[in-house]
Design an enzyme around this catalytic site. Structure first.
Site, PDB file in Angstrom:
ATOM      1  N   GLU A  88      55.817  42.223  53.874  1.00  0.00           N
ATOM      2  CA  GLU A  88      56.485  40.967  54.468  1.00  0.00           C
ATOM      3  C   GLU A  88      57.448  40.430  53.295  1.00  0.00           C
ATOM      4  O   GLU A  88      57.427  40.958  52.300  1.00  0.00           O
ATOM      5  CB  GLU A  88      55.182  39.991  54.299  1.00  0.00           C
ATOM      6  CG  GLU A  88      55.564  38.567  54.470  1.00  0.00           C
ATOM      7  CD  GLU A  88      54.261  37.735  54.388  1.00  0.00           C
ATOM      8  OE1 GLU A  88      53.181  38.069  53.765  1.00  0.00           O
ATOM      9  OE2 GLU A  88      54.439  36.372  54.739  1.00  0.00           O
ATOM     10  N   CYS A 110      50.744  39.344  57.774  1.00  0.00           N
ATOM     11  CA  CYS A 110      49.971  39.005  56.793  1.00  0.00           C
ATOM     12  C   CYS A 110      48.762  37.940  57.533  1.00  0.00           C
ATOM     13  O   CYS A 110      47.916  38.538  58.144  1.00  0.00           O
ATOM     14  CB  CYS A 110      50.667  38.293  55.637  1.00  0.00           C
ATOM     15  SG  CYS A 110      49.646  38.500  54.058  1.00  0.00           S
ATOM     16  N   LYS A 122      56.515  35.058  62.286  1.00  0.00           N
ATOM     17  CA  LYS A 122      55.025  34.509  62.175  1.00  0.00           C
ATOM     18  C   LYS A 122      54.475  33.359  62.475  1.00  0.00           C
ATOM     19  O   LYS A 122      55.069  32.341  62.307  1.00  0.00           O
ATOM     20  CB  LYS A 122      54.783  34.525  60.536  1.00  0.00           C
ATOM     21  CG  LYS A 122      53.411  34.447  59.901  1.00  0.00           C
ATOM     22  CD  LYS A 122      53.563  34.478  58.229  1.00  0.00           C
ATOM     23  CE  LYS A 122      52.201  34.578  57.665  1.00  0.00           C
ATOM     24  NZ  LYS A 122      52.309  34.930  56.300  1.00  0.00           N
TER      25      LYS A 122
HETATM   26  C1  ACM Z   1      50.222  35.509  53.474  1.00  0.00           C
HETATM   27  O1  ACM Z   1      50.037  35.472  54.737  1.00  0.00           O
HETATM   28  N1  ACM Z   1      51.345  36.150  52.989  1.00  0.00           N
HETATM   29  C2  ACM Z   1      48.964  35.510  52.711  1.00  0.00           C
END
Ligand code: ACM
Length: 262
Positions: free
Chosen positions: A38, A142, A109
């Protein structure tokens, strides 16, 4: 099919150095699919939206996506990697899926982690699996791992390989992603970063331990907590098309959605 991850420690705010390092490593690997962490070009601990805005880029016209398009074409490989994306006045924590043809798919995301909520806009698009050659690939970023609905949605859309660029902080993902792979009968590539970041009041330790998991939960490759490494394994992606747990149980067909409360 050869699939892998590149686990490393991006340097906060040093985009050109990070891109140079990525270019050097990705120019010398032979794989069909590689997944990077990420926000792999910038680091993670942005304190304000204004600071983040200086680093965010349009997709596909920004320098990071252009580099990945070149690397994907030259190496005849598919690349999945995380970066901050700028679109109009919004900034998303995004991942791109770049095909060897140069075609780019973007995932923004959906489940923002902790203070990410103050600087990023959450993604608003349906979880979608994308065709990459003969296989279908789904992206998560993530913290999405902690919402089983996200992986399930990708599996229902036909994803055989889930690619998860990550900057993991909480200790759960290593175990939970194994469950996500088993319960959906998919391959799972968790590509995490290593190292520490201290920016103002933000202090994060990133956990490393990237892994590739089979549809039956075997760990096919694993990195240590601190090493910078590329790991590549050979798989048969069609194994992820078999959703049977027993002769009489299929993890997708046996669902009872009319009884579920969502
Ligand atoms: C995250 O979602 N970077 C912990």
């Amino acid at each position: 099919m050869r699939i892998g991850f590149y686990q490393f420690c991006p340097i906060f705010g040093k985009k050109s150095e990070n891109l140079e390092k990525i270019k050097n490593v990705l120019s010398y690997i032979k794989t069909d699919l590689i997944v990077l962490p990420e926000l792999c070009n910038t680091g993670y601990s942005f304190q304000t939206k204004k600071e983040l805005a200086k680093f965010a880029e349009p997709i596909p016209d920004g320098e990071t996506t252009r580099l990945f398009i070149n690397l994907a074409k030259k190496g005849k490989m598919t690349i999945v990697a995380g970066l901050p994306e700028k679109d109009k006045n919004y900034i998303y924590n995004s991942a791109i899926l770049v095909l060897p043809s140069g075609r780019v798919f973007t995932y923004r995301k959906v489940h923002l982690f902790s203070e990410e909520k103050f600087i990023f806009t959450p993604g608003n698009n349906k979880f979608t699996a994308h065709k990459a050659g003969k296989v279908k690939i789904g992206m998560l970023i993530c913290f999405d791992y902690i919402f089983p609905e996200a992986t399930r949605s990708l599996a229902l859309d036909g994803a055989q390989i889930i690619c998860q660029p990550a900057n993991l902080i909480l200790p759960y993902a290593e175990q939970i992603t194994v469950s996500r792979a088993i319960e959906n009968r998919v391959f799972f590539i968790m590509a995490n970063r290593t190292g520490e970041e201290k920016q103002g009041k933000k202090h994060y330790h990133f956990l490393g331990r990237s892994q590739i998991i089979s549809p039956t939960g075997e760990i096919l490759a694993k990195a240590d907590d601190n090493e910078e490494t590329v790991k590549i394994v050979n798989i048969y992606p069609d194994h992820a098309l078999n959703k049977k747990v027993t002769k009489y149980n299929n993890v997708l067909k046996d669902r009872r959605p009319n009884l579920y409360r969502f």
